[in-house]
Design an enzyme around this catalytic site. Structure first.
Site, PDB file in Angstrom:
ATOM      1  N   TYR A  85       0.830  -1.212   0.000  1.00  0.00           N
ATOM      2  CA  TYR A  85       0.000   0.000   0.000  1.00  0.00           C
ATOM      3  C   TYR A  85       0.862   1.259   0.000  1.00  0.00           C
ATOM      4  CZ  TYR A  85      -3.799   3.194   0.564  1.00  0.00           C
ATOM      5  OH  TYR A  85      -4.691   4.208   0.325  1.00  0.00           O
ATOM      6  N   PHE A 114      -5.048  21.609 -24.541  1.00  0.00           N
ATOM      7  CA  PHE A 114      -5.724  20.445 -25.112  1.00  0.00           C
ATOM      8  C   PHE A 114      -7.104  20.350 -24.459  1.00  0.00           C
ATOM      9  CE2 PHE A 114      -6.546  15.870 -25.824  1.00  0.00           C
ATOM     10  CZ  PHE A 114      -6.631  15.971 -27.193  1.00  0.00           C
ATOM     11  N   ASP A 115      -7.967  19.485 -24.983  1.00  0.00           N
ATOM     12  CA  ASP A 115      -9.362  19.495 -24.518  1.00  0.00           C
ATOM     13  C   ASP A 115      -9.522  19.255 -23.019  1.00  0.00           C
ATOM     14  OD1 ASP A 115      -8.680  16.830 -24.760  1.00  0.00           O
ATOM     15  OD2 ASP A 115     -10.429  16.238 -25.925  1.00  0.00           O
ATOM     16  N   ASP A 129       2.783  21.374 -19.729  1.00  0.00           N
ATOM     17  CA  ASP A 129       1.947  20.209 -20.041  1.00  0.00           C
ATOM     18  C   ASP A 129       2.830  19.302 -20.891  1.00  0.00           C
ATOM     19  OD1 ASP A 129       0.249  18.302 -20.974  1.00  0.00           O
ATOM     20  OD2 ASP A 129      -1.343  19.674 -21.592  1.00  0.00           O
ATOM     21  N   ALA A 189       3.035  16.095 -21.907  1.00  0.00           N
ATOM     22  CA  ALA A 189       2.634  14.798 -22.454  1.00  0.00           C
ATOM     23  C   ALA A 189       3.631  14.282 -23.494  1.00  0.00           C
ATOM     24  CB  ALA A 189       1.244  14.899 -23.075  1.00  0.00           C
ATOM     25  N   LYS A 202       1.715   8.813 -23.310  1.00  0.00           N
ATOM     26  CA  LYS A 202       2.273   9.167 -24.609  1.00  0.00           C
ATOM     27  C   LYS A 202       3.776   8.829 -24.625  1.00  0.00           C
ATOM     28  CE  LYS A 202      -1.595  11.887 -24.581  1.00  0.00           C
ATOM     29  NZ  LYS A 202      -2.554  11.884 -23.464  1.00  0.00           N
ATOM     30  N   HIS A 210     -17.260  16.054 -27.556  1.00  0.00           N
ATOM     31  CA  HIS A 210     -16.890  15.172 -28.673  1.00  0.00           C
ATOM     32  C   HIS A 210     -16.810  13.703 -28.284  1.00  0.00           C
ATOM     33  CE1 HIS A 210     -13.312  16.578 -26.627  1.00  0.00           C
ATOM     34  NE2 HIS A 210     -12.677  15.507 -27.035  1.00  0.00           N
TER      35      HIS A 210
HETATM   36  N1  F0G Z   1      -2.354  17.194 -22.254  1.00  0.00           N
HETATM   37  C1  F0G Z   1      -2.185  16.910 -23.552  1.00  0.00           C
HETATM   38  C2  F0G Z   1      -1.337  17.793 -24.409  1.00  0.00           C
HETATM   39  C3  F0G Z   1      -2.814  15.775 -24.092  1.00  0.00           C
HETATM   40  O1  F0G Z   1      -2.640  15.503 -25.382  1.00  0.00           O
HETATM   41  C4  F0G Z   1      -3.601  14.958 -23.243  1.00  0.00           C
HETATM   42  C5  F0G Z   1      -4.297  13.797 -23.769  1.00  0.00           C
HETATM   43  C6  F0G Z   1      -3.732  15.296 -21.896  1.00  0.00           C
HETATM   44  C7  F0G Z   1      -3.085  16.426 -21.438  1.00  0.00           C
HETATM   45  C8  F0G Z   1      -4.563  14.484 -20.939  1.00  0.00           C
HETATM   46  O2  F0G Z   1      -3.951  13.282 -20.653  1.00  0.00           O
HETATM   47  O3  F0G Z   1      -5.484  11.519 -21.549  1.00  0.00           O
HETATM   48  O4  F0G Z   1      -3.715  10.981 -19.875  1.00  0.00           O
HETATM   49  O5  F0G Z   1      -5.715  12.260 -19.205  1.00  0.00           O
HETATM   50  N2  F0G Z   1      -4.401  13.574 -24.985  1.00  0.00           N
HETATM   51  C9  F0G Z   1      -4.948  12.381 -25.602  1.00  0.00           C
HETATM   52  C10 F0G Z   1      -4.964  12.579 -27.072  1.00  0.00           C
HETATM   53  C11 F0G Z   1      -6.237  11.910 -25.031  1.00  0.00           C
HETATM   54  O6  F0G Z   1      -5.575  11.724 -27.751  1.00  0.00           O
HETATM   55  O7  F0G Z   1      -4.361  13.509 -27.590  1.00  0.00           O
HETATM   56  P1  F0G Z   1      -4.770  11.935 -20.301  1.00  0.00           P
END
Ligand code: F0G
Length: 459
Positions: free
Chosen positions: A73, A125-126, A215, A217, A258, A450
């Protein structure tokens, strides 16, 4: 630019069969899915380019590491191994595992934002945009203007527009909660940010006493582009460039799905240990789980530690980005407009250029994604007015900065012949582009629509 394929720097040991449906079966499947590609069953998809997130193939070393999972844990050995790797790569005092990128955003953003505050980014990003809004803030994109011209070959189309950023710093003085630099800039087409640009943003943030969050990723892909395109860094290692990128920021959020080549995982970090690190830890314990596992199993932490190191290997990045560049060259030969130079994690087809007769409110990016599925069972997604044109205050349909169909390439999953088939499908579609129709939304949820909306073809 002639299409040249970079050899895979690996052998394939395990395979997953692909099922091919007939065109008629695909037409039925997409209609059953309300013309929303997120509702398709993955077994009905031949080549899945919906996302490069979590869809990567782990290495034999990562799978072996999974067997070393210490599922205690608290204080699992995999956590300490992961911390050794993150300290080496990023040099942050405090790094916290979480279950994915948006969990990192959920943990960090409410500590920096509240009602009436704004967050400024090269581009959100979204999910990052959604978490800014959920924290009560409003998100402002400030990408360089050349990002909007898909045919312009500028090397760093992901950059912050510094002149406009300076104006925003004055306009929103006292209301800015955080500045976010997204590397690579996903929504602008996986376009990189230069170290020079990141340094300028970092200096302006310091001048205005504003926190800067990365950010991260696709941090490794961004570092590879810096090495390729920024003269000053051509003799520096990917690891050195990564270190410098992180050191220019105060916080980072990372979807490890990623560039860490995982199926699930995320990180959030604070460069300096202090009050904020304590608050991040407290939020993690409430939302994700105890701080030494943060919503992940011990085995996932181990796979992340290994994947982070594999993800910054230069031959892996050369092959990875080489695939995207290969597909880009095929499309260029065929006269299919897309964001150029190609970005890091996929092809962003300019749907507005291919389907100029479809207005933004009938979603050209989505229409092309649906057509690609019907044509060859290829699943991409809209990054345009369907995904991003939803005003959080008025709920009105707005025109997004781009109308892209994104074809995201999972890491180490598809081969040259898959890429050839994608180009072929697009060439077929181009021949009958003027007969393709748009779509309208028949039902949508209030946020991140979306993923869930139902659509119907415009007759
Ligand atoms: N920031 C960026 C630039 C991203 O591309 C994503 C996710 C996230 C944050 C959020 O990360 O999915 O691990 O919660 N992008 C994916 C995409 C979903 O298809 O581009 P997550």
């Amino acid at each position: 630019m002639a299409a040249k394929y970079v050899m895979e720097p690996f052998r394939i040991k395990m395979v997953e069969p692909i099922r091919l449906l007939s065109r008629q079966e695909r037409e039925k499947a997409i209609s059953r899915a309300h013309y929303n590609l997120f509702y398709l069953k993955s077994e009905d998809v031949a080549i899945d380019l919906l996302s490069d997130s979590g869809s990567n193939a782990m290495s034999s070393a990562q799978w072996a590491g999974m067997m070393l999972g210490d599922e205690s844990y608290a204080g699992s050995s995999n956590y300490y191994r992961l911390m050794e790797v993150t300290t080496k790569l990023f040099g942050y005092d405090y790094v916290q595992p979480v279950h994915q990128g948006r969990a990192a955003e959920k943990v960090l953003f409410p500590l920096l934002l509240s009602e009436g505050k704004v967050a400024i980014s090269n581009m959100f990003f979204d999910t990052t945009r959604a978490h800014v809004e959920l924290a009560g803030g409003r998100a402002i994109d400030c990408v360089v203007p050349e990002a909007r011209i898909t045919q312009s070959r500028a090397p760093f189309k992901g950059n912050m527009d510094i002149e406009r950023f300076k104006l925003l710093l004055e306009e929103y003085k006292g209301r800015i909660g955080v500045v976010v630099m997204t590397v690579t800039n996903n929504s602008a087409g996986g376009q990189p940010v230069s170290l020079e640009n990141l340094r300028q943003v970092s200096e302006l943030c310091k001048e205005h006493a504003l926190p800067l969050s990365l950010d991260a990723a696709r941090f490794a892909e961004n570092a590879y582009f810096i090495k390729q395109r920024e003269e000053e860094y051509k003799n520096r290692s990917i690891e050195e460039i990564v270190y410098e990128m992180f050191q220019l920021c105060d916080y980072f959020t990372m979807s490890a799905k990623k560039d860490a080549i995982l199926n699930m995982g995320g990180l959030v970090g604070a460069r300096v240990d202090g009050e904020m690190a304590l608050s991040i830890k407290a939020n993690t314990i409430s939302f994700e789980g105890f701080s030494s596992y943060g919503g992940l199993a011990g085995r996932d932490l181990e796979a992340m530690a290994i994947g982070l190191l594999e993800g910054v290997q230069e031959d892996q990045l050369r092959y990875r980005i080489g695939q995207v560049e290969y597909l880009s060259a095929l499309l260029e030969e065929a006269g299919i407009a897309h964001q150029t130079p190609a970005g890091g994690h996929g092809l962003f087809i300019d749907a507005k250029a291919l389907l100029p007769h479809i207005p933004y409110y009938e979603f050209p990016g989505q229409a092309l994604a649906i057509e690609l599925y019907k044509e060859a069972g290829i699943r991409g997604c809209d990054v345009g007015s369907y995904m991003m044109g939803n005003d959080p205050d008025t709920r009105k349909q707005m025109e997004a900065e781009f109308e892209f169909t994104r074809l995201a390439i999972p890491r180490r999953v598809y081969t040259q012949s898959h890429l050839d088939l994608i180009a072929q499908a697009l060439i077929e579609i181009k021949k009958r582009a003027d007969r393709i129709k748009g779509y309208r939304i028949v039902w949508e949820p209030p946020i991140l629509r979306h993923f869930q909306a139902h659509l119907a073809p415009v007759e």
